[in-house]
Design a protein around this motif. Structure first.
Motif, PDB file in Angstrom:
ATOM      1  N   ILE A   1      49.775  45.812  42.627  1.00  0.00           N
ATOM      2  CA  ILE A   1      49.714  47.263  42.490  1.00  0.00           C
ATOM      3  C   ILE A   1      48.552  47.532  41.555  1.00  0.00           C
ATOM      4  O   ILE A   1      48.456  46.940  40.482  1.00  0.00           O
ATOM      5  N   THR A   2      47.637  48.410  41.943  1.00  0.00           N
ATOM      6  CA  THR A   2      46.404  48.627  41.200  1.00  0.00           C
ATOM      7  C   THR A   2      46.688  49.002  39.751  1.00  0.00           C
ATOM      8  O   THR A   2      47.541  49.840  39.469  1.00  0.00           O
ATOM      9  N   ARG A   3      45.959  48.366  38.817  1.00  0.00           N
ATOM     10  CA  ARG A   3      46.141  48.592  37.385  1.00  0.00           C
ATOM     11  C   ARG A   3      44.887  49.207  36.778  1.00  0.00           C
ATOM     12  O   ARG A   3      43.776  48.923  37.205  1.00  0.00           O
ATOM     13  N   ASN A   4      45.072  50.045  35.743  1.00  0.00           N
ATOM     14  CA  ASN A   4      43.972  50.625  34.967  1.00  0.00           C
ATOM     15  C   ASN A   4      42.922  51.307  35.839  1.00  0.00           C
ATOM     16  O   ASN A   4      41.729  51.291  35.533  1.00  0.00           O
ATOM     17  N   LYS A   5      43.359  51.925  36.936  1.00  0.00           N
ATOM     18  CA  LYS A   5      42.412  52.595  37.825  1.00  0.00           C
ATOM     19  C   LYS A   5      42.041  53.951  37.242  1.00  0.00           C
ATOM     20  O   LYS A   5      42.904  54.712  36.828  1.00  0.00           O
ATOM     21  N   ASN A   6      40.742  54.245  37.243  1.00  0.00           N
ATOM     22  CA  ASN A   6      40.263  55.512  36.716  1.00  0.00           C
ATOM     23  C   ASN A   6      40.095  56.501  37.868  1.00  0.00           C
ATOM     24  O   ASN A   6      39.182  56.375  38.678  1.00  0.00           O
ATOM     25  N   ASP A   7      40.991  57.486  37.952  1.00  0.00           N
ATOM     26  CA  ASP A   7      40.935  58.471  39.020  1.00  0.00           C
ATOM     27  C   ASP A   7      40.294  59.777  38.576  1.00  0.00           C
ATOM     28  O   ASP A   7      40.365  60.779  39.268  1.00  0.00           O
ATOM     29  N   GLN A   8      39.661  59.794  37.411  1.00  0.00           N
ATOM     30  CA  GLN A   8      39.127  61.032  36.868  1.00  0.00           C
ATOM     31  C   GLN A   8      37.595  61.015  36.761  1.00  0.00           C
ATOM     32  O   GLN A   8      37.010  61.648  35.906  1.00  0.00           O
TER      33      GLN A   8
ATOM     34  N   GLY B   1      35.606  34.396  38.883  1.00  0.00           N
ATOM     35  CA  GLY B   1      35.230  35.581  38.126  1.00  0.00           C
ATOM     36  C   GLY B   1      35.295  36.791  39.035  1.00  0.00           C
ATOM     37  O   GLY B   1      35.738  36.694  40.186  1.00  0.00           O
ATOM     38  N   ILE B   2      34.836  37.926  38.554  1.00  0.00           N
ATOM     39  CA  ILE B   2      34.855  39.149  39.355  1.00  0.00           C
ATOM     40  C   ILE B   2      33.686  40.036  38.947  1.00  0.00           C
ATOM     41  O   ILE B   2      33.280  40.039  37.779  1.00  0.00           O
ATOM     42  N   ILE B   3      33.124  40.765  39.920  1.00  0.00           N
ATOM     43  CA  ILE B   3      32.007  41.671  39.665  1.00  0.00           C
ATOM     44  C   ILE B   3      32.248  42.992  40.375  1.00  0.00           C
ATOM     45  O   ILE B   3      33.083  43.091  41.286  1.00  0.00           O
ATOM     46  N   ARG B   4      31.485  44.005  39.955  1.00  0.00           N
ATOM     47  CA  ARG B   4      31.596  45.341  40.524  1.00  0.00           C
ATOM     48  C   ARG B   4      30.206  45.982  40.555  1.00  0.00           C
ATOM     49  O   ARG B   4      29.358  45.637  39.729  1.00  0.00           O
ATOM     50  N   GLU B   5      29.982  46.890  41.465  1.00  0.00           N
ATOM     51  CA  GLU B   5      28.695  47.580  41.544  1.00  0.00           C
ATOM     52  C   GLU B   5      28.370  48.137  40.158  1.00  0.00           C
ATOM     53  O   GLU B   5      29.160  48.874  39.572  1.00  0.00           O
ATOM     54  N   PRO B   6      27.212  47.771  39.597  1.00  0.00           N
ATOM     55  CA  PRO B   6      26.934  48.038  38.179  1.00  0.00           C
ATOM     56  C   PRO B   6      26.978  49.499  37.754  1.00  0.00           C
ATOM     57  O   PRO B   6      27.500  49.811  36.671  1.00  0.00           O
ATOM     58  N   LEU B   7      26.432  50.405  38.556  1.00  0.00           N
ATOM     59  CA  LEU B   7      26.432  51.798  38.144  1.00  0.00           C
ATOM     60  C   LEU B   7      27.843  52.366  38.127  1.00  0.00           C
ATOM     61  O   LEU B   7      28.222  53.095  37.203  1.00  0.00           O
ATOM     62  N   MET B   8      28.635  52.017  39.139  1.00  0.00           N
ATOM     63  CA  MET B   8      30.025  52.482  39.168  1.00  0.00           C
ATOM     64  C   MET B   8      30.820  51.890  38.007  1.00  0.00           C
ATOM     65  O   MET B   8      31.688  52.547  37.430  1.00  0.00           O
TER      66      MET B   8
ATOM     67  N   ALA C   1      36.220  45.884  35.856  1.00  0.00           N
ATOM     68  CA  ALA C   1      35.827  45.389  37.175  1.00  0.00           C
ATOM     69  C   ALA C   1      37.057  44.916  37.958  1.00  0.00           C
ATOM     70  O   ALA C   1      37.004  43.893  38.640  1.00  0.00           O
ATOM     71  N   GLY C   2      38.147  45.658  37.845  1.00  0.00           N
ATOM     72  CA  GLY C   2      39.354  45.265  38.558  1.00  0.00           C
ATOM     73  C   GLY C   2      40.033  44.052  37.967  1.00  0.00           C
ATOM     74  O   GLY C   2      40.946  43.481  38.570  1.00  0.00           O
ATOM     75  N   SER C   3      39.611  43.649  36.769  1.00  0.00           N
ATOM     76  CA  SER C   3      40.094  42.386  36.215  1.00  0.00           C
ATOM     77  C   SER C   3      41.534  42.457  35.729  1.00  0.00           C
ATOM     78  O   SER C   3      42.237  41.435  35.696  1.00  0.00           O
ATOM     79  N   THR C   4      42.009  43.645  35.345  1.00  0.00           N
ATOM     80  CA  THR C   4      43.403  43.764  34.924  1.00  0.00           C
ATOM     81  C   THR C   4      44.339  43.545  36.106  1.00  0.00           C
ATOM     82  O   THR C   4      45.388  42.909  35.977  1.00  0.00           O
ATOM     83  N   THR C   5      43.957  44.055  37.266  1.00  0.00           N
ATOM     84  CA  THR C   5      44.748  43.827  38.482  1.00  0.00           C
ATOM     85  C   THR C   5      44.786  42.348  38.819  1.00  0.00           C
ATOM     86  O   THR C   5      45.847  41.799  39.133  1.00  0.00           O
ATOM     87  N   VAL C   6      43.624  41.684  38.757  1.00  0.00           N
ATOM     88  CA  VAL C   6      43.579  40.253  39.065  1.00  0.00           C
ATOM     89  C   VAL C   6      44.382  39.465  38.037  1.00  0.00           C
ATOM     90  O   VAL C   6      45.124  38.531  38.387  1.00  0.00           O
TER      91      VAL C   6
END
Length: 440
Positions: free
Chosen positions: A307-314, A193-200, A121-126
Motif C-alpha cells: 500500500i503506497t506510503r508517504n505519497k505526496n498528493d498536494q 536501490g531505487i531512483i525517480r525522475e529528478p525534477l519530480m 523516491a518511493g523508498s518508504t514503500t519498498v
C-alpha cells in the motif's frame, strides 16, 4: 538469566512492554524465562491474526468446479479470486510458518539483501515490503539504535548477536558505501536501490520537507515552490548532506558533492555503481521493477504487495519552458545522468525477460487496488472485520490470502515498524544467548 547483564534484561523487558502498548495487544507481563519465550514471540512481537475460523472474503462470484485445493473456483486461473462458503475447504499458504525457507521455480528464496534507501523516491514503500519479508521470517536487520538512519561508519548500529550475522540492511544511511555495507552483511547479499525522475523528486522533496519539517524557510513569497524552482542555487544549503533537492539521489548512492557537475567523474561513478548493484528500481516503472525484484530474489507475488506510503498528493501544478527544463537538468546533472543510466539498464533487463513478464506485471497491478481497499476498510472498521482476502492460484503464484496481520504490517508507519524490528532483534539476541531455536 545467566550470561545477560541486569541492564540488558531491563532493556529487553522495556522493549517488550513497548511492543505491547504500541500495538494495542495487552497481555499480562511476566519475567522472561526460556519457558515463556514461545508465548512472548506469539503474543508480543507478532501482530495478532484474526481467528482461523473467520469467514474468507474473495473478489468475484465466478462459477466453476472444485479444484485440487477443495475450492469451488473458476478454472481459468486468473488469480482474481472466487466465492468460498464457510463449509468449503481451502488450502492456504501457511502464513504462520513463513520463516520456513520457501522455494519458487527459480530456486530457494534469497534472504540477504541491501537496499539503498533514496529520499523521496518511493523508498518508504519498498522498505515496508522488505521489512515485512524480514519480519515474517525472523531475519536480523541492521538498524540504528534510535530513529531510522545509520550514520556514516555505522557508529550507531545496534550490535548484532554474537552468533547471528545481519540478513538485511534496508534503512536510511548517511550514504551508500559498498565496503561499509559488506562489513556487516553476508558475501551473498543482493544489492538494490531505487531512483525517480529528478525534477519530480525535487518538487516532491521541497513540498514534503517544507510542509512537515519547516525546511526552505529562506524562500520568500507565497508561491515558494515556483520561486525555489526558478532560483534553486540561491536557496540550497552549502552542504549537500543538508539538502534533499541538490542531486540527492547521487549523494545517497555515494557520489561526493565535489563531483556533482563533473561529467567524467559521474560516468566513472555510474560504471562502478552498476558493477555493485544487482537491480535499481525505477519509480516510473514501479510494478515492472517489483516483478523484477520478485524474480531476482525468488520470492512470491504476495511478498511484493504493498500500500503506497508517504505519497505526496498536494503537488502544485508547475509547467516549464524549454529553457527552464535545461536549467533544472544542468543543476541536477549528476541525478539526471544517474536516472538516464539506470533507466536504460532497467529497460535492458525488461527486454531480457521471458514473454510472460508483462502478464505477471498486469496480475500484480490487478491485485494492488483490491489489497488496498480491503486493508483500508479493515482499518476504518477498527480491525473488527472477520474477513480475509484470497487470491486464486495462477502460473505465477499458489493460492494465498491477505489477512488482518498483513494489513496491519502494510499500514505501519516507518518509525513504528523500525521500533518493532528493533524489539524483534533484541528477542532474537536473547534466544541466541540461551541457545534456543526460533519458535515463530
Amino acid at each position: 538469566m545467566k550470561g545477560i547483564s541486569k541492564k540488558r534484561q531491563v532493556c529487553i523487558f522495556v522493549s517488550t512492554c513497548i511492543a505491547f502498548f504500541g500495538f494495542g495487544i495487552w497481555r499480562e507481563i511476566y519475567i522472561i524465562t526460556p519457558m515463556e519465550l514461545p508465548r512472548i514471540r506469539h503474543n508480543v512481537l507478532d501482530i495478532r491474526q484474526t481467528n482461523r475460523s473467520n469467514n474468507i472474503k474473495v473478489l468475484s462470484n465466478n462459477n466453476g468446479s472444485h479444484n485440487n485445493h477443495g475450492c469451488k473456483c473458476n478454472n481459468n486461473s486468473t488469480g482474481a479470486g472466487d466465492t468460498v462458503s464457510e463449509n468449503d475447504t481451502v488450502k492456504i499458504y501457511d502464513q504462520d510458518n513463513e520463516n520456513n525457507m520457501k522455494t519458487s521455480p527459480c530456486g530457494p528464496e534469497v534472504r540477504h539483501l541491501a537496499f539503498v534507501k533514496v529520499h523521496k523516491a518511493g523508498s518508504t514503500t519498498v522498505m515496508n515490503i522488505l521489512e515485512r519479508f524480514a519480519y515474517k521470517r525472523n531475519l536480523l536487520l541492521a538498524l540504528p539504535q534510535k530513529a531510522n538512519i545509520l550514520h556514516y561508519g555505522f557508529s550507531n548500529i545496534v550490535p548484532r548477536p554474537k552468533n547471528s550475522p545481519f540478513d538485511m540492511l534496508i534503512t536510511h544511511v548517511d550514504h551508500y558505501d559498498r565496503k561499509l555495507f559488506a562489513s556487516v552483511l553476508p558475501a551473498d547479499t543482493k544489492y538494490i536501490g531505487i531512483i525517480r525522475e529528478p525534477l519530480m523528486l525535487s518538487i516532491s522533496a521541497f513540498e514534503y520537507y517544507h510542509r512537515n519539517y519547516g525546511l526552505y524557510k529562506n524562500v520568500p513569497g507565497k508561491e515558494k515552490l515556483r520561486e525555489y524552482l526558478q532560483h534553486r542555487a540561491m536557496y540550497e544549503p552549502k552542504q549537500a548532506s543538508m539538502s534533499y533537492t541538490n542531486n540527492r539521489m547521487s549523494y545517497d548512492f555515494g557520489l561526493p558533492q565535489k563531483s556533482f557537475h563533473d561529467e567524467a567523474a559521474i560516468k566513472k561513478f555510474l560504471f562502478q555503481l552498476d558493477s555493485e548493484m544487482d537491480l535499481v528500481l525505477v519509480v516510473e516503472k514501479f510494478s515492472e521493477s517489483l516483478v523484477l525484484l520478485k524474480r531476482l530474489m525468488c520470492w512470491q507475488l504476495k511478498d511484493v504487495l504493498y500500500i503506497t506510503r508517504n505519497k505526496n498528493d498536494q503537488k502544485d501544478s508547475v509547467h516549464f519552458s524549454a529553457d527552464e527544463m535545461k536549467y533544472h537538468r544542468d543543476f541536477s546533472l549528476a541525478d539526471n545522468m544517474l536516472y538516464d543510466y539506470f533507466t536504460n539498464r532497467l529497460n535492458e533487463k525488461l527486454q531480457a525477460e521471458r514473454n510472460d513478464f508483462q502478464e505477471e506485471v498486469d496480475l500484480l497491478k490487478s491485485m494492488l487496488p483490491k489489497v488496498s481497499s480491503f486493508c483500508q476498510k479493515a482499518s476504518s472498521n477498527n480491525w473488527k472485520t472477520t474477513e480475509r482476502l484470497v487470491f486464486n492460484k495462477t502460473k505465477f503464484n499458489d493460492v494465498f490470502q491477505v489477512d488482518l496481520k498483513d494489513c496491519r504490517l502494510m499500514l505501519l508507519r516507518e518509525l513504528t515498524f523500525v521500533d518493532l524490528s528493533r524489539s524483534k532483534n533484541l528477542e532474537i539476541e536473547l534466544l541466541d544467548m540461551r541457545n534456543l531455536p526460533p519458535s515463530f
